[in-house]
Motif scaffolding. Structure first.
Motif, PDB file in Angstrom:
ATOM      1  N   SER A   9       0.824  -1.210   0.000  1.00 13.88           N
ATOM      2  CA  SER A   9       0.000   0.000   0.000  1.00 13.88           C
ATOM      3  C   SER A   9       0.856   1.258   0.000  1.00 13.88           C
ATOM      4  O   SER A   9       2.033   1.229   0.375  1.00 13.88           O
ATOM      5  CB  SER A   9      -0.921  -0.006   1.217  1.00 13.88           C
ATOM      6  OG  SER A   9      -0.151   0.057   2.406  1.00 13.88           O
ATOM      7  N   ARG A  31      -3.659   4.657   4.317  1.00  6.01           N
ATOM      8  CA  ARG A  31      -3.093   3.724   3.344  1.00  6.01           C
ATOM      9  C   ARG A  31      -4.102   3.425   2.233  1.00  6.01           C
ATOM     10  O   ARG A  31      -5.270   3.134   2.510  1.00  6.01           O
ATOM     11  CB  ARG A  31      -2.699   2.409   4.027  1.00  6.01           C
ATOM     12  CG  ARG A  31      -1.474   2.529   4.916  1.00  6.01           C
ATOM     13  CD  ARG A  31      -0.961   1.182   5.336  1.00  6.01           C
ATOM     14  NE  ARG A  31       0.218   1.294   6.176  1.00  6.01           N
ATOM     15  CZ  ARG A  31       1.461   1.445   5.705  1.00  6.01           C
ATOM     16  NH1 ARG A  31       1.656   1.493   4.387  1.00  6.01           N
ATOM     17  NH2 ARG A  31       2.480   1.539   6.526  1.00  6.01           N
ATOM     18  N   LEU A  36      -4.897   0.723  -0.378  1.00  3.83           N
ATOM     19  CA  LEU A  36      -4.575  -0.662  -0.695  1.00  3.83           C
ATOM     20  C   LEU A  36      -4.773  -0.928  -2.184  1.00  3.83           C
ATOM     21  O   LEU A  36      -5.752  -0.462  -2.787  1.00  3.83           O
ATOM     22  CB  LEU A  36      -5.469  -1.605   0.110  1.00  3.83           C
ATOM     23  CG  LEU A  36      -5.344  -1.524   1.633  1.00  3.83           C
ATOM     24  CD1 LEU A  36      -6.380  -2.421   2.286  1.00  3.83           C
ATOM     25  CD2 LEU A  36      -3.954  -1.903   2.084  1.00  3.83           C
TER      26      LEU A  36
END
Length: 433
Positions: A149, A251, A253
């Motif tokens: 990520s 983050r 992904l």
């Protein structure tokens, strides 16, 4: 020389020694002559001081040197004559030395106990298999996505769980365990600290204090660490924090698809990656099941050992464990010498696992002796090569370092114990359940 060995227990011995007066006086005369050549006494030129003056003026120093000269050799001679191998340097006590008298002393030491009744054949061991399911594969894939990520800035909301928070942080000790003085922290202020909410390394309760904060928000709070916290220098302490949020990220992904699979390795499809992950999990499950069998083996052997365990070996193992703890603290920039750690309590906590380790080592070494298991130079060289490859070092350089630190003997000892385990497993009945 008179030497007498007394058994105090299965492992503890007492050595009583008397060195004849003739040998004491001869040694005293020799040392007095040496003193006379270098002694400085008013009224005499250097090297011309009469021996009689030297013996009178430096009597106590001479007698101390006589003991220092005679006692170690007397201990070595007595142990060699009795064919005894102390586990550590004997503790010499009650040295009595005087001119015209025999020199007497006693020494306490430990030896390995004699292990006689030990049944290690026909053992039945339990192997508990674990078959990874689809959920385990999904979790492993999620962890791969997390590692791949990329953090993206967040500007339109407050801190939420899972966010990455960059902050300036000041911390200070408020109190130690049970109201003791505050802990010695490695630094007072840290700028640009990055913390990901939900990470296992975060202090207990720290994440909750950040939830809802905006960029540029400041907050002061205190946290009390649990008594069993993994870092001994902080366990049970209360620490005050002043933080200012400087940036916030989340983050992003990657999608779980064929494109992601190609970025992970030589996988054309997500299905190929999933199959590899599943196979890896199965291999690790098999390895853990094997480790469980090994633990069962050592536990059963330990239950059959009835001899006294030498305290010297237990203390050596505890010392090794404390050194590892201190090394980890140093890596975290905490000075083990000034940290607010109850080392006596830590030592006591390490006693039980150290005792288990010593017990297992004694058993394996005894079985290796009975089975005449040996380790060859080639075995050691191959292990050094494997170890060097893992560390990314040249085998010759690693071998030189190990040789310098007496590590080759420890390496050979470990290899012999592994051979012993392999032998025992080959003879055991392993039941899968």
């Amino acid at each position: 020389m008179k030497a007498e060995i007394s058994d105090l227990s299965e492992t503890r011995r007492r050595l009583d020694v008397e060195i004849p007066v003739e040998r004491v006086d001869k040694t005293l005369a020799r040392l007095a002559e040496r003193y006379s050549r270098r002694a400085k006494v008013p009224g005499f030129r250097p090297g011309k001081v009469p021996v009689s003056i030297v013996r009178k003026r430096f009597q106590q120093d001479l007698l101390h040197d006589v003991a220092h000269d005679l006692v170690p050799k007397a201990v070595d001679d007595a142990l060699r004559e009795q064919d005894l191998a102390p586990l550590e340097t004997p503790d010499v006590r009650d040295v009595s030395v005087d001119e015209g008298q025999p020199l007497t002393f006693h020494a306490l030491f430990e030896v390995m106990p004699t292990i006689t009744d030990l049944d290690y054949d026909a053992m039945t061991l339990r192997r508990t298999p674990h078959v990874p399911d689809e959920a385990a594969t999904d979790q492993a894939l999620d962890e791969l996505r997390l590692r791949a990520s990329q953090p993206e800035p967040v500007t339109d909301r407050a801190v939420e769980g899972g966010d990455i928070v960059t902050m300036d942080m000041t911390r200070r000790g408020v109190s130690g365990p049970d109201g003791a003085p505050p802990p010695q922290l490695p630094a007072d202020r840290h700028d640009g600290v990055t913390i990901e909410l939900g990470a296992a390394a975060n202090p207990p309760g720290f994440d909750d204090e950040l939830i809802g904060l905006q960029v540029d928000d400041a907050k002061a709070f205190e946290l009390t660490y649990p008594a069993d916290f993994g870092q001994p220098e902080l366990a049970g302490t209360t620490v005050a924090y002043d933080i200012t949020v400087r940036a916030l990220h989340r983050r992003k992904l990657p999608d779980l698809d064929d494109g992601f699979a190609k970025t992970v390795g030589a996988f054309e499809t997500l299905e190929a990656l999933r199959e590899q992950v599943t196979n890896d999990l199965r291999r690790e499950a098999e390895a853990e099941a094997d480790r469980g069998v090994r633990r069962d083996l050592l536990a059963q052997l330990s239950s059959r050992l009835t001899v006294e365990i030498p305290e010297a070996l237990v203390n050596q193992e505890i010392g090794r464990r404390l050194e590892q703890i201190a090394s980890r603290m140093a890596q975290q920039q905490v000075d083990p010498r000034t940290a607010n750690v109850d080392w006596d309590a830590v030592r006591e906590e390490q006693r039980a696992p150290a005792l288990d380790t010593v017990r297992g080592s004694m058993l394996l070494d005894e079985i290796a002796r009975r089975e005449t298991l040996t380790v060859t130079d080639d075995d050691v060289e191959q292990e050094v090569a494997r170890y060097a490859e893992r560390l990314g070092q040249a085998p010759a350089a690693l071998r030189a370092q190990l040789d310098k630190d007496n590590g080759l003997a420890a390496l050979a000892e470990g290899l012999r114990r592994e051979k012993t385990v392999a032998l025992l497993l080959s003879r055991a009945t392993i039941v899968t359940a």
